[in-house]
Design an enzyme around this catalytic site. Structure first.
Site, PDB file in Angstrom:
ATOM      1  N   ASN A  96       0.846  -1.194   0.000  1.00 44.80           N
ATOM      2  CA  ASN A  96       0.000   0.000   0.000  1.00 44.80           C
ATOM      3  C   ASN A  96       0.883   1.246   0.000  1.00 44.80           C
ATOM      4  O   ASN A  96       1.931   1.263   0.633  1.00 44.80           O
ATOM      5  CB  ASN A  96      -0.891   0.005   1.250  1.00 44.80           C
ATOM      6  CG  ASN A  96      -1.817  -1.197   1.291  1.00 44.80           C
ATOM      7  OD1 ASN A  96      -2.429  -1.538   0.283  1.00 44.80           O
ATOM      8  ND2 ASN A  96      -1.914  -1.850   2.437  1.00 44.80           N
ATOM      9  N   VAL A 105       1.697   2.678   7.702  1.00 47.53           N
ATOM     10  CA  VAL A 105       3.084   2.866   8.162  1.00 47.53           C
ATOM     11  C   VAL A 105       3.927   3.347   6.966  1.00 47.53           C
ATOM     12  O   VAL A 105       4.082   2.622   5.975  1.00 47.53           O
ATOM     13  CB  VAL A 105       3.665   1.548   8.729  1.00 47.53           C
ATOM     14  CG1 VAL A 105       5.098   1.790   9.221  1.00 47.53           C
ATOM     15  CG2 VAL A 105       2.791   1.016   9.857  1.00 47.53           C
ATOM     16  N   HIS A 109       6.769  -1.499   2.792  1.00 45.36           N
ATOM     17  CA  HIS A 109       6.614  -2.895   3.211  1.00 45.36           C
ATOM     18  C   HIS A 109       5.736  -3.594   2.206  1.00 45.36           C
ATOM     19  O   HIS A 109       4.812  -3.008   1.657  1.00 45.36           O
ATOM     20  CB  HIS A 109       6.020  -3.025   4.616  1.00 45.36           C
ATOM     21  CG  HIS A 109       4.772  -2.226   4.838  1.00 45.36           C
ATOM     22  ND1 HIS A 109       4.791  -0.853   4.987  1.00 45.36           N
ATOM     23  CD2 HIS A 109       3.474  -2.590   4.935  1.00 45.36           C
ATOM     24  CE1 HIS A 109       3.557  -0.416   5.171  1.00 45.36           C
ATOM     25  NE2 HIS A 109       2.731  -1.442   5.131  1.00 45.36           N
TER      26      HIS A 109
END
Ligand code: AMP
Length: 125
Positions: A96, A105, A109
């Site tokens: 995302n 965050v 990732h």
């Protein structure tokens, strides 16, 4: 315009050892650890150790060594978790970015999700 990285994000704190994590794999340039709130039997996050906000940031500015390491680390986690197509039933890779991507965050990732059928890619809005 350049990418802005906030070094107070949770994953930066994990990389500095300020917050614990359940490590699955660590390499020269990457860290893989279990998601704190798993949404599937396998739910592992893979992050680069470098300060990159998003996949496009990383793909644009990371060194070749970082990109190779990160890409191979993702494959190795799939193998270790038994979801790789060599022996398992597959997985979903999600990254995302930003507000439309609903990124919580702001450190790159990828989510590796597997261990059960995951349904269609997107729920209807
Ligand atoms: P995203 O919405 O793509 O930014 O995903 C952030 C993910 O980080 C979520 O799936 C969270 O459950 C996960 N998460 C948040 N804090 C932690 C933590 N301390 N350790 C592991 N996973 C976390």
């Amino acid at each position: 315009m350049s990418y802005a990285y906030d070094d107070q994000n949770i994953f930066a704190k994990i990389l500095r050892g300020e917050i614990p994590n359940t490590t699955v794999l660590e390499t020269d340039h990457s860290l893989a650890f279990r998601d704190l709130y798993p949404q599937a039997p396998t739910h592992v996050l893979v992050i680069p150790k470098g300060a990159y906000v998003s996949y496009d940031h990383f793909a644009s500015e990371a060194s070749e060594a970082e990109i190779v390491d990160y890409t191979r680390a993702i494959a190795e986690v799939c193998r270790l978790e038994g979801v790789a197509l060599t022996a398992g039933d597959g997985f979903r890779l999600i990254s995302n970015a930003g507000s439309n991507g609903v990124q919580d965050v702001p450190h790159l990732h990828v989510h590796i999700l597997g261990g059960r059928p995951l349904g269609r890619m997107l729920a209807k809005a």
